[in-house]
Design a protein around this motif. Structure first.
Motif, PDB file in Angstrom:
ATOM      1  N   ALA A  76      28.056  30.230 -19.987  1.00 16.81           N
ATOM      2  CA  ALA A  76      27.222  30.954 -19.731  1.00 16.81           C
ATOM      3  C   ALA A  76      27.391  30.928 -17.627  1.00 16.81           C
ATOM      4  N   SER A  77      27.230  32.123 -17.090  1.00 14.43           N
ATOM      5  CA  SER A  77      27.817  32.683 -15.640  1.00 14.43           C
ATOM      6  C   SER A  77      26.299  33.235 -15.438  1.00 14.43           C
ATOM      7  N   VAL A  78      26.136  32.927 -13.946  1.00 20.11           N
ATOM      8  CA  VAL A  78      24.909  33.085 -13.276  1.00 20.11           C
ATOM      9  C   VAL A  78      25.450  33.168 -12.284  1.00 20.11           C
ATOM     10  N   LEU A  79      24.448  33.678 -11.524  1.00 17.46           N
ATOM     11  CA  LEU A  79      24.697  33.599  -9.703  1.00 17.46           C
ATOM     12  C   LEU A  79      23.680  32.502  -9.350  1.00 17.46           C
ATOM     13  N   ALA A  80      24.634  31.617  -8.302  1.00 15.04           N
ATOM     14  CA  ALA A  80      23.420  30.659  -7.647  1.00 15.04           C
ATOM     15  C   ALA A  80      21.877  31.279  -7.442  1.00 15.04           C
ATOM     16  N   LYS A 121      27.942  23.845 -20.922  1.00 16.44           N
ATOM     17  CA  LYS A 121      28.611  23.824 -19.283  1.00 16.44           C
ATOM     18  C   LYS A 121      28.599  25.304 -18.613  1.00 16.44           C
ATOM     19  N   TRP A 122      27.505  24.739 -17.543  1.00 14.05           N
ATOM     20  CA  TRP A 122      27.331  26.429 -16.759  1.00 14.05           C
ATOM     21  C   TRP A 122      27.705  26.599 -15.720  1.00 14.05           C
ATOM     22  N   VAL A 123      28.099  27.830 -15.161  1.00 15.52           N
ATOM     23  CA  VAL A 123      29.347  27.973 -13.542  1.00 15.52           C
ATOM     24  C   VAL A 123      28.093  28.987 -13.039  1.00 15.52           C
ATOM     25  N   ALA A 124      27.700  29.304 -11.684  1.00 16.71           N
ATOM     26  CA  ALA A 124      26.676  29.614 -11.405  1.00 16.71           C
ATOM     27  C   ALA A 124      27.884  29.864  -9.724  1.00 16.71           C
ATOM     28  N   ARG A 125      28.138  30.924  -9.544  1.00 19.21           N
ATOM     29  CA  ARG A 125      28.519  31.994  -8.443  1.00 19.21           C
ATOM     30  C   ARG A 125      28.156  31.526  -7.626  1.00 19.21           C
ATOM     31  N   ALA A 126      29.048  32.153  -6.446  1.00 20.90           N
ATOM     32  CA  ALA A 126      27.664  32.796  -4.773  1.00 20.90           C
ATOM     33  C   ALA A 126      28.566  33.602  -4.350  1.00 20.90           C
ATOM     34  N   ASN A 127      27.936  34.271  -3.305  1.00 22.98           N
ATOM     35  CA  ASN A 127      29.394  35.056  -2.749  1.00 22.98           C
ATOM     36  C   ASN A 127      28.899  35.228  -0.617  1.00 22.98           C
ATOM     37  N   PRO A 128      30.062  35.591  -0.242  1.00 16.55           N
ATOM     38  CA  PRO A 128      30.045  35.619   1.005  1.00 16.55           C
ATOM     39  C   PRO A 128      29.560  37.079   1.280  1.00 16.55           C
ATOM     40  N   ARG A 129      28.799  36.716   2.649  1.00 15.89           N
ATOM     41  CA  ARG A 129      28.551  38.111   3.186  1.00 15.89           C
ATOM     42  C   ARG A 129      29.231  38.512   3.788  1.00 15.89           C
ATOM     43  N   LEU A 130      29.714  39.718   3.139  1.00 16.69           N
ATOM     44  CA  LEU A 130      30.957  40.230   4.097  1.00 16.69           C
ATOM     45  C   LEU A 130      30.183  40.833   4.812  1.00 16.69           C
ATOM     46  N   PRO A 131      31.297  41.714   6.490  1.00 17.55           N
ATOM     47  CA  PRO A 131      30.572  42.565   7.355  1.00 17.55           C
ATOM     48  C   PRO A 131      30.401  43.541   6.676  1.00 17.55           C
ATOM     49  N   ARG A 132      31.052  44.173   6.489  1.00 16.25           N
ATOM     50  CA  ARG A 132      31.130  45.869   5.939  1.00 16.25           C
ATOM     51  C   ARG A 132      29.965  45.737   4.031  1.00 16.25           C
ATOM     52  N   ALA A 133      29.389  45.529   4.250  1.00 19.89           N
ATOM     53  CA  ALA A 133      28.428  45.558   2.952  1.00 19.89           C
ATOM     54  C   ALA A 133      27.590  46.826   2.634  1.00 19.89           C
ATOM     55  N   PRO A 134      27.653  46.859   1.183  1.00 19.82           N
ATOM     56  CA  PRO A 134      26.579  47.776   1.368  1.00 19.82           C
ATOM     57  C   PRO A 134      25.000  47.350   1.012  1.00 19.82           C
ATOM     58  N   LYS A 135      24.430  48.105   1.847  1.00 22.32           N
ATOM     59  CA  LYS A 135      22.721  47.561   1.042  1.00 22.32           C
ATOM     60  C   LYS A 135      22.122  48.393   0.161  1.00 22.32           C
ATOM     61  N   ASN A 136      23.115  49.522  -0.616  1.00 19.76           N
ATOM     62  CA  ASN A 136      22.114  50.051  -1.575  1.00 19.76           C
ATOM     63  C   ASN A 136      22.873  50.025  -2.647  1.00 19.76           C
ATOM     64  N   ASP A 176      35.086  42.799 -18.840  1.00 20.07           N
ATOM     65  CA  ASP A 176      34.386  42.887 -19.406  1.00 20.07           C
ATOM     66  C   ASP A 176      32.476  43.414 -18.771  1.00 20.07           C
ATOM     67  N   GLN A 177      31.838  44.243 -20.410  1.00 19.84           N
ATOM     68  CA  GLN A 177      30.783  44.847 -18.516  1.00 19.84           C
ATOM     69  C   GLN A 177      29.951  43.428 -18.111  1.00 19.84           C
ATOM     70  N   THR A 178      29.875  42.224 -18.495  1.00 18.47           N
ATOM     71  CA  THR A 178      29.098  41.267 -17.555  1.00 18.47           C
ATOM     72  C   THR A 178      29.512  41.271 -16.684  1.00 18.47           C
ATOM     73  N   GLU A 179      30.636  41.602 -16.187  1.00 21.32           N
ATOM     74  CA  GLU A 179      31.575  41.182 -14.739  1.00 21.32           C
ATOM     75  C   GLU A 179      30.687  42.937 -13.821  1.00 21.32           C
ATOM     76  N   ILE A 180      30.187  43.819 -14.618  1.00 23.15           N
ATOM     77  CA  ILE A 180      29.531  45.285 -13.425  1.00 23.15           C
ATOM     78  C   ILE A 180      28.916  43.896 -12.790  1.00 23.15           C
ATOM     79  N   PHE A 181      27.895  43.285 -13.471  1.00 26.48           N
ATOM     80  CA  PHE A 181      26.464  42.394 -12.404  1.00 26.48           C
ATOM     81  C   PHE A 181      27.333  41.921 -11.417  1.00 26.48           C
ATOM     82  N   PHE A 182      28.298  41.074 -11.165  1.00 25.39           N
ATOM     83  CA  PHE A 182      28.735  39.804 -10.717  1.00 25.39           C
ATOM     84  C   PHE A 182      29.914  40.459  -9.968  1.00 25.39           C
TER      85      PHE A 182
END
Lengths: 140, 585
Positions: free
Chosen positions: B31-35, B109-124, B564-570
């Motif tokens: 499984a992959s999840v978000l941290a 085994k699991w992987v937890a992904r993390a995302n950096p906050r981009l300077p121009r990121a959507p909030k909606n 894959d559809q799960t990638e839409i989430f990430f």
């Protein structure tokens, strides 16, 4: 001729006055707050009515009751979790000890009308309009 | 001798594994999840000989504590840790259970992904789901809406969905327990990044009997609300507790837990995170059981309760358009599903509409939802579903289904304009699964049955658009249309025509089987098509065919290629720069 699988039940009380009732006459209005029984339906409550329709897919193996619908239906709401009954359906209850025979033909049901919310204990099926059948025959 | 010993030890190993207890771990291995994404960790042991004498659960070698131990029956033991999360990186959960026959082990085994906050990121995020809108469905809708220049064969244009995008992908999907999906688990994959069982919503498998208690996994919308204080909402044309709208914050093994799903919408159950905007049909799950027509088994009246909770309540188009909600809006527009676009806007048959003659269009609900949600400057997540596309593809009624794609397309046009004016908004249009629909020719409506089908040069060009409805959509009645069929069907009668009063193509024979609807077979030109599905099928089915994805606005470039559809989430999380581990409410 395999028409004889249709059940013909003629119990006592032949010749009672029976009022024809159409599916379109069941409800006055259907709103988001629920369904309202039509004045005609309310006036006929407890009286003998006759309705013509189709037998819906069976809810259980022993048909001591079945659902009568305006049009032939594909869905068996208890077989498929996501399917839904249309609102205008009538529960037909067979006389004690008698079971209905499944059929794809249009049938006419005559019997005593009962209205109001009622839940079948075995299936959890909630009905609003019921006919306690005296007679079921193939519709002409 | 040496060889004999080896054989013996191999035998005992084989026997040992046959006797050993079985262990299941959720989140599942791989499984992959978000941290920081919340989930319920569950370990289940079965085929135990007696009760387990000892057990040990470690994460990356460190013992984990806080588990609640239960037993669902003889030979079974379970350990549940609700509401937990993991840090960024790779992790290994190891389980050891000892019973009468010895020690059994399992790891995940699991992987937890993390995302950096981009300077121009959507909030909606506005996520559009065309339910059952595979590539072929979208293609058929484009042919109807735009057609071709009969002078030279050039296409006369693309749908709004297909125009001006910043990202485009082809999406595949599958379930935890099958390679075909239903709307519930596919929606869950989009919202959680996990593979989920057919008919389940945002939960992992388990041996629990209470379907509402299954191990939960937090959705993107729930995270946005929990860590950022964003507002979340749902708009659809189906009944409100249906699988796709339930993707946003419902958690259950069984998509038909309609009452439980309705309650979770208001924050009762699940992770307790309520929706702020709900506009849909299916009032029967929100009115007390004492009202005839209710599907509830209690007397909760969410129409009354919602208003005490501060929701503005509306029940038809007029009220919706006049509403001035503060930040919470609840609208119920039908006892059940909406009738299709063609029923509401074109045919208007009383048999199809009943008393519901003042219903909003999908684009009106979407505008009002965004107007309400965007009052929250911390952002919003809105899921908008054209839900009746699938509902009418199942019974092979492609006209009703495809015109609902046109209604979705008009809605996307509005959302694209909104995103252009509000660059902090990401708009995604995709589907949850496909149907086996295909356009294989033209249809000459002056003829009947198979005689009307023209292929290759005889297909000519459709004449849709010669007459239009009040919204500017082509009318289905025209001289030359399209010949459409489905690859997977039950027995039914084909006419190549739509009908203003809907008919099921296949009906029960009353004995557990299904037959072509004799009422359809009586229509002019009708001919029987023997089905190719299991004879116990009454309708068409979802397919493994790929689906389109179009993305607009900030972050849209992240949606690319074959995914894959799960990638839409990430990728939605990546676009938002969402990091629920670091971000604090």
């Amino acid at each position: 001729m395999r028409l004889m699988f249709l059940l013909l039940l003629v119990l006592g009380g032949l010749g009672w006055a029976q009022s024809p009732l159409e599916f379109s006459e069941l409800y006055g209005r259907i709103t988001i707050r629920g369904v309202e029984f039509s004045p005609k339906l309310q006036a006929l409550n407890g009286k003998t009515v006759s309705m013509t329709g189709w037998m819906a897919p069976p809810l259980k193996p022993k048909l001591d009751f079945f659902v009568l619908t305006k049009v032939p239906l594909a869905t068996c709401p208890f077989c498929s979790t996501a399917a839904d009954w249309p609102p205008d359906i009538v529960l037909v209850i067979m006389p004690p000890g008698r079971a209905a025979e499944p059929t794809t033909r249009r049938i006419q049901v005559t019997g005593r009308l009962e209205i109001g919310i009622k839940t079948d204990e075995d299936t959890g099926f909630v009905s609003l309009v019921r006919i306690y059948a005296d007679k079921i025959s193939e519709a002409r | 001798m040496k060889r004999g010993l080896l054989a013996l030890s191999t035998l005992s190993l084989a026997l040992g594994s046959a006797w050993a207890a079985k262990i299941a771990i959720y989140p599942y291995d791989g499984a992959s999840v978000l941290a920081g994404q919340r989930f319920d960790l569950r370990v289940e042991a079965s085929e135990l000989q007696g009760s387990p004498s000892t057990y040990r659960i470690t994460l990356d070698g460190q013992p984990l504590s806080g588990f609640q131990q239960t037993s669902q029956g003889p030979g079974q033991a379970e350990w549940t840790l609700r509401d937990t999360f993991i840090r960024v990186g790779e992790h290994t959960l190891e389980v050891s259970v000892t019973d009468g026959t010895g020690e059994s082990k399992r790891s995940a085994k699991w992987v937890a992904r993390a995302n950096p906050r981009l300077p121009r990121a959507p909030k909606n995020i506005i996520l559009f789901i065309g339910d059952g809108m595979g590539w072929n469905t979208l293609n058929a809708a484009r042919i109807i809406a735009k057609g071709f220049n009969p002078q030279n064969g050039m296409p006369s244009g693309n749908l709004e969905i297909e125009t001006g995008y910043g990202g485009m992908a082809t999406v595949t999907n599958s379930s935890f327990d099958s390679f075909i999906v239903d709307s519930a688990n596919s929606a869950s994959s989009i919202m959680t990044g996990q593979k989920v069982q057919v008919n389940a919503l945002n939960v992992y498998p388990s041996n629990l009997k209470d379907t509402l208690a299954y191990p939960r996994i937090e959705t993107l919308a729930e995270m946005m609300k929990r860590v950022r204080g964003a507002s979340i909402g749902v708009v659809t044309t189906t009944f409100g507790t249906d699988a796709t709208p339930a993707m946003v914050n419902a958690h259950t093994r069984r998509r038909s837990d309609y009452q439980g799903i309705a309650d979770q919408y208001f924050g009762r159950g699940g992770f307790g995170i309520p929706l702020d905007v709900m506009l849909f049909g299916g009032s029967r799950d929100f009115i007390p059981q004492s009202n005839p027509g209710s599907r509830r088994k209690d007397n909760t009246d969410w129409i009354a309760e919602s208003q005490k909770l501060g929701y503005t309540f509306v029940s038809n188009r007029t009220e919706l358009m006049a509403a001035q909600p503060s930040d919470k809006l609840f609208g119920l527009f039908n006892l059940d599903n909406f009738p299709s676009y063609l029923d509401r806007a074109v045919w208007k048959r009383p048999e199809m509409l009943g008393s519901f003659t003042d219903m909003p269009y999908l684009w009106e609900m979407t505008q009002k939802a965004v107007e309400t949600l965007s009052k929250n400057d911390k952002g919003f997540f809105l899921m908008v579903e054209a839900g009746m596309v699938d509902k009418y593809e199942h019974p092979l009624d492609w006209q009703r289904g495809l015109w609902d794609v046109l209604e979705l397309d008009r809605t996307v046009q509005w959302a694209k304009n909104y995103a252009a004016q509000n660059p902090d908004t990401l708009v995604i249009v995709t589907a949850d699964h496909a149907h086996s629909i295909s356009v294989f020719g033209g249809y000459d409506y002056s003829k009947q049955g198979r005689q009307g089908v023209g292929v290759y040069q005889d297909a000519k060009f459709p004449t849709y658009g010669d007459r239009r409805d009040t919204n500017g959509f082509p009318l289905p009645e025209t001289a030359r249309g399209i010949a459409v069929g489905f690859g997977a069907t039950p027995d039914y009668c084909e006419t190549y025509r739509g009908r203003e009063v809907y008919k099921d193509p296949t009906i029960s024979d009353g004995k557990g089987g299904y037959v072509a609807n004799p009422e359809v077979c009586k229509e002019p030109g009708a001919f029987l098509r023997v089905g190719n599905l299991d004879p116990a099928s009454a309708q068409g089915v979802h397919t493994a065919d790929p689906m389109p994805l179009f993305a607009f606005g900030t972050g849209s470039q992240l949606f690319n290629g074959l995914i894959d559809q799960t990638e839409i989430f990430f990728r939605m999380a990546q676009a938002l720069g969402l990091n629920p581990y670091l971000e604090k409410p």
